[in-house]
Design a protein around this motif. Structure first.
Motif, PDB file in Angstrom:
ATOM      1  N   PHE A   1       0.880  -1.155   0.000  1.00 30.83           N
ATOM      2  CA  PHE A   1       0.000   0.000   0.000  1.00 30.83           C
ATOM      3  C   PHE A   1       0.922   1.210   0.000  1.00 30.83           C
ATOM      4  O   PHE A   1       1.810   1.307   0.850  1.00 30.83           O
ATOM      5  CB  PHE A   1      -0.892   0.009   1.245  1.00 30.83           C
ATOM      6  N   SER A   2       0.732   2.120  -0.957  1.00 33.40           N
ATOM      7  CA  SER A   2       1.693   3.208  -1.063  1.00 33.40           C
ATOM      8  C   SER A   2       1.072   4.455  -1.674  1.00 33.40           C
ATOM      9  O   SER A   2      -0.065   4.450  -2.135  1.00 33.40           O
ATOM     10  CB  SER A   2       2.887   2.770  -1.919  1.00 33.40           C
ATOM     11  N   THR A   3       1.886   5.496  -1.687  1.00 30.04           N
ATOM     12  CA  THR A   3       1.557   6.655  -2.484  1.00 30.04           C
ATOM     13  C   THR A   3       1.814   6.258  -3.937  1.00 30.04           C
ATOM     14  O   THR A   3       2.234   5.127  -4.216  1.00 30.04           O
ATOM     15  CB  THR A   3       2.410   7.860  -2.063  1.00 30.04           C
ATOM     16  N   ARG A   4       1.580   7.151  -4.861  1.00 29.14           N
ATOM     17  CA  ARG A   4       1.726   6.844  -6.289  1.00 29.14           C
ATOM     18  C   ARG A   4       3.019   6.087  -6.575  1.00 29.14           C
ATOM     19  O   ARG A   4       4.089   6.462  -6.125  1.00 29.14           O
ATOM     20  CB  ARG A   4       1.696   8.118  -7.124  1.00 29.14           C
ATOM     21  N   SER A   5       2.902   5.023  -7.351  1.00 32.18           N
ATOM     22  CA  SER A   5       4.055   4.219  -7.742  1.00 32.18           C
ATOM     23  C   SER A   5       4.598   4.707  -9.075  1.00 32.18           C
ATOM     24  O   SER A   5       3.850   4.843 -10.048  1.00 32.18           O
ATOM     25  CB  SER A   5       3.665   2.748  -7.864  1.00 32.18           C
ATOM     26  N   THR A   6       5.879   4.971  -9.092  1.00 36.88           N
ATOM     27  CA  THR A   6       6.585   5.310 -10.330  1.00 36.88           C
ATOM     28  C   THR A   6       7.813   4.401 -10.401  1.00 36.88           C
ATOM     29  O   THR A   6       8.959   4.870 -10.412  1.00 36.88           O
ATOM     30  CB  THR A   6       6.995   6.798 -10.363  1.00 36.88           C
ATOM     31  N   ASP A   7       7.563   3.102 -10.427  1.00 40.57           N
ATOM     32  CA  ASP A   7       8.647   2.116 -10.419  1.00 40.57           C
ATOM     33  C   ASP A   7       9.659   2.341 -11.534  1.00 40.57           C
ATOM     34  O   ASP A   7      10.830   2.015 -11.392  1.00 40.57           O
ATOM     35  CB  ASP A   7       8.088   0.693 -10.530  1.00 40.57           C
ATOM     36  N   GLU A   8       9.192   2.913 -12.642  1.00 38.85           N
ATOM     37  CA  GLU A   8      10.092   3.122 -13.774  1.00 38.85           C
ATOM     38  C   GLU A   8      11.196   4.124 -13.448  1.00 38.85           C
ATOM     39  O   GLU A   8      12.198   4.199 -14.157  1.00 38.85           O
ATOM     40  CB  GLU A   8       9.311   3.569 -15.012  1.00 38.85           C
ATOM     41  N   THR A   9      11.060   4.879 -12.353  1.00 37.37           N
ATOM     42  CA  THR A   9      12.100   5.841 -11.974  1.00 37.37           C
ATOM     43  C   THR A   9      12.891   5.398 -10.745  1.00 37.37           C
ATOM     44  O   THR A   9      13.696   6.170 -10.221  1.00 37.37           O
ATOM     45  CB  THR A   9      11.494   7.239 -11.714  1.00 37.37           C
ATOM     46  N   ASP A  10      12.661   4.166 -10.280  1.00 33.66           N
ATOM     47  CA  ASP A  10      13.429   3.661  -9.136  1.00 33.66           C
ATOM     48  C   ASP A  10      14.921   3.775  -9.417  1.00 33.66           C
ATOM     49  O   ASP A  10      15.367   3.557 -10.553  1.00 33.66           O
ATOM     50  CB  ASP A  10      13.094   2.190  -8.850  1.00 33.66           C
ATOM     51  N   VAL A  11      15.681   4.072  -8.389  1.00 36.31           N
ATOM     52  CA  VAL A  11      17.132   4.152  -8.503  1.00 36.31           C
ATOM     53  C   VAL A  11      17.715   2.912  -7.830  1.00 36.31           C
ATOM     54  O   VAL A  11      17.532   2.699  -6.629  1.00 36.31           O
ATOM     55  CB  VAL A  11      17.678   5.445  -7.862  1.00 36.31           C
ATOM     56  N   PHE A  12      18.388   2.084  -8.630  1.00 41.58           N
ATOM     57  CA  PHE A  12      18.989   0.851  -8.127  1.00 41.58           C
ATOM     58  C   PHE A  12      20.426   1.097  -7.703  1.00 41.58           C
ATOM     59  O   PHE A  12      21.158   1.837  -8.360  1.00 41.58           O
ATOM     60  CB  PHE A  12      18.958  -0.235  -9.207  1.00 41.58           C
ATOM     61  N   THR A  13      20.835   0.443  -6.632  1.00 42.36           N
ATOM     62  CA  THR A  13      22.231   0.506  -6.197  1.00 42.36           C
ATOM     63  C   THR A  13      23.127  -0.102  -7.263  1.00 42.36           C
ATOM     64  O   THR A  13      24.191   0.429  -7.570  1.00 42.36           O
ATOM     65  CB  THR A  13      22.403  -0.220  -4.851  1.00 42.36           C
ATOM     66  N   ASP A  14      22.691  -1.224  -7.832  1.00 41.43           N
ATOM     67  CA  ASP A  14      23.419  -1.885  -8.911  1.00 41.43           C
ATOM     68  C   ASP A  14      23.002  -1.201 -10.220  1.00 41.43           C
ATOM     69  O   ASP A  14      21.892  -1.402 -10.709  1.00 41.43           O
ATOM     70  CB  ASP A  14      23.065  -3.366  -8.941  1.00 41.43           C
ATOM     71  N   LYS A  15      23.871  -0.399 -10.760  1.00 45.65           N
ATOM     72  CA  LYS A  15      23.540   0.419 -11.941  1.00 45.65           C
ATOM     73  C   LYS A  15      23.337  -0.404 -13.217  1.00 45.65           C
ATOM     74  O   LYS A  15      22.892   0.130 -14.230  1.00 45.65           O
ATOM     75  CB  LYS A  15      24.635   1.467 -12.188  1.00 45.65           C
ATOM     76  N   THR A  16      23.610  -1.711 -13.181  1.00 47.36           N
ATOM     77  CA  THR A  16      23.396  -2.545 -14.364  1.00 47.36           C
ATOM     78  C   THR A  16      21.957  -3.064 -14.450  1.00 47.36           C
ATOM     79  O   THR A  16      21.593  -3.680 -15.446  1.00 47.36           O
ATOM     80  CB  THR A  16      24.362  -3.754 -14.385  1.00 47.36           C
ATOM     81  N   LEU A  17      21.144  -2.818 -13.430  1.00 46.51           N
ATOM     82  CA  LEU A  17      19.766  -3.306 -13.413  1.00 46.51           C
ATOM     83  C   LEU A  17      18.841  -2.369 -14.169  1.00 46.51           C
ATOM     84  O   LEU A  17      19.051  -1.155 -14.188  1.00 46.51           O
ATOM     85  CB  LEU A  17      19.274  -3.464 -11.976  1.00 46.51           C
ATOM     86  N   VAL A  18      17.805  -2.947 -14.772  1.00 48.44           N
ATOM     87  CA  VAL A  18      16.766  -2.177 -15.445  1.00 48.44           C
ATOM     88  C   VAL A  18      15.404  -2.666 -14.966  1.00 48.44           C
ATOM     89  O   VAL A  18      15.216  -3.848 -14.712  1.00 48.44           O
ATOM     90  CB  VAL A  18      16.852  -2.293 -16.987  1.00 48.44           C
ATOM     91  N   ARG A  19      14.468  -1.758 -14.852  1.00 49.45           N
ATOM     92  CA  ARG A  19      13.147  -2.132 -14.327  1.00 49.45           C
ATOM     93  C   ARG A  19      12.240  -2.759 -15.379  1.00 49.45           C
ATOM     94  O   ARG A  19      11.478  -3.655 -15.090  1.00 49.45           O
ATOM     95  CB  ARG A  19      12.489  -0.878 -13.743  1.00 49.45           C
ATOM     96  N   ALA A  20      12.323  -2.315 -16.598  1.00 47.95           N
ATOM     97  CA  ALA A  20      11.435  -2.820 -17.652  1.00 47.95           C
ATOM     98  C   ALA A  20      11.861  -4.214 -18.107  1.00 47.95           C
ATOM     99  O   ALA A  20      13.031  -4.443 -18.408  1.00 47.95           O
ATOM    100  CB  ALA A  20      11.413  -1.871 -18.831  1.00 47.95           C
ATOM    101  N   THR A  21      10.919  -5.126 -18.131  1.00 49.81           N
ATOM    102  CA  THR A  21      11.185  -6.487 -18.598  1.00 49.81           C
ATOM    103  C   THR A  21      10.975  -6.553 -20.102  1.00 49.81           C
ATOM    104  O   THR A  21       9.969  -6.076 -20.618  1.00 49.81           O
ATOM    105  CB  THR A  21      10.251  -7.491 -17.906  1.00 49.81           C
ATOM    106  N   VAL A  22      11.917  -7.161 -20.787  1.00 56.19           N
ATOM    107  CA  VAL A  22      11.814  -7.368 -22.225  1.00 56.19           C
ATOM    108  C   VAL A  22      11.468  -8.830 -22.454  1.00 56.19           C
ATOM    109  O   VAL A  22      12.197  -9.723 -21.992  1.00 56.19           O
ATOM    110  CB  VAL A  22      13.136  -7.003 -22.940  1.00 56.19           C
ATOM    111  N   ILE A  23      10.366  -9.076 -23.152  1.00 56.23           N
ATOM    112  CA  ILE A  23       9.926 -10.455 -23.423  1.00 56.23           C
ATOM    113  C   ILE A  23      10.334 -10.808 -24.851  1.00 56.23           C
ATOM    114  O   ILE A  23       9.958 -10.114 -25.802  1.00 56.23           O
ATOM    115  CB  ILE A  23       8.424 -10.625 -23.246  1.00 56.23           C
ATOM    116  N   GLU A  24      11.090 -11.874 -24.970  1.00 55.85           N
ATOM    117  CA  GLU A  24      11.533 -12.350 -26.288  1.00 55.85           C
ATOM    118  C   GLU A  24      10.622 -13.474 -26.743  1.00 55.85           C
ATOM    119  O   GLU A  24      10.375 -14.426 -25.997  1.00 55.85           O
ATOM    120  CB  GLU A  24      12.973 -12.900 -26.206  1.00 55.85           C
ATOM    121  N   GLU A  25      10.126 -13.362 -27.943  1.00 57.37           N
ATOM    122  CA  GLU A  25       9.334 -14.454 -28.517  1.00 57.37           C
ATOM    123  C   GLU A  25      10.298 -15.557 -28.932  1.00 57.37           C
ATOM    124  O   GLU A  25      11.400 -15.295 -29.356  1.00 57.37           O
ATOM    125  CB  GLU A  25       8.512 -13.954 -29.704  1.00 57.37           C
ATOM    126  N   GLU A  26       9.851 -16.775 -28.788  1.00 62.35           N
ATOM    127  CA  GLU A  26      10.739 -17.900 -29.098  1.00 62.35           C
ATOM    128  C   GLU A  26      10.635 -18.328 -30.528  1.00 62.35           C
ATOM    129  O   GLU A  26       9.775 -18.025 -31.246  1.00 62.35           O
ATOM    130  CB  GLU A  26      10.406 -19.056 -28.153  1.00 62.35           C
TER     131      GLU A  26
END
Length: 179
Positions: free
Chosen positions: A154-179
């Protein structure tokens, strides 16, 4: 992430929602998201989630962590003129190890260190029915115990796309590859 893996993770999330007694509509089941943070080992570093509502003022979501799965260290920063997200985690099923700023006790934590950079180690253990509130801009990461976990947020507005990760190699958006 391959489409088959995404679908497998979604099916596992549905099993955990069922174990926790959380009833979802068919439309909600279709909206379950799998976050792999761009690393390709979702069972270790990942999260399955469902957002019920996310308005300018409030957000409610459910999150599933598989056994030992970790949501990586991050913080919620001010976005679009709003303060960073304040959030309350409530454990619905299983056990959650939540790490925040505070006493640094790396030799005493119960979680396994994740395959990403972390810097906070003050441990809060959440069992079903227990909750903890995080202030905006608080570094945190969390991991499920050996039986997995379901967490309501339960939170105030979520803007997960702007989260700042300690590990700078991480990305929030998942890319789905078709097989």
């Amino acid at each position: 992430m391959k489409r088959a893996e995404y679908e497998r993770q979604t099916a596992l999330a549905l099993e955990y929602f069922d174990r926790a007694g959380i009833i979802l509509t068919d439309a909600e089941k279709e909206r379950i998201e799998v976050a792999d943070f761009g690393k390709g080992f979702v069972n270790e570093l990942g999260l399955q989630l469902l957002v019920y509502v996310n308005t300018d003022r409030v957000c409610a979501k459910e999150m599933v962590l598989l056994p030992g799965q970790t949501c990586p260290e991050h913080k919620h920063v001010p976005t679009g003129g709003q303060a960073g997200k304040e959030e309350t985690f409530r454990c619905r099923y299983g056990k959650v190890y939540l790490y925040v700023e505070g006493e640094k006790n790396t030799d005493k934590i119960k979680a396994k260190l994740p395959p990403s950079d972390v810097s906070v180690f003050h441990e809060i253990v959440l069992n079903p029915g227990e909750q903890y509130t995080l202030s905006p801009e608080t570094l945190h990461w969390f991991q499920a115990g050996e039986g997995g976990a379901v967490i309501s947020e339960f939170s105030t507005r979520s803007t997960d796309e702007t989260d700042v990760f300690t590990d700078k190699t991480l990305v929030r958006a998942t890319v789905i590859e078709e097989e």
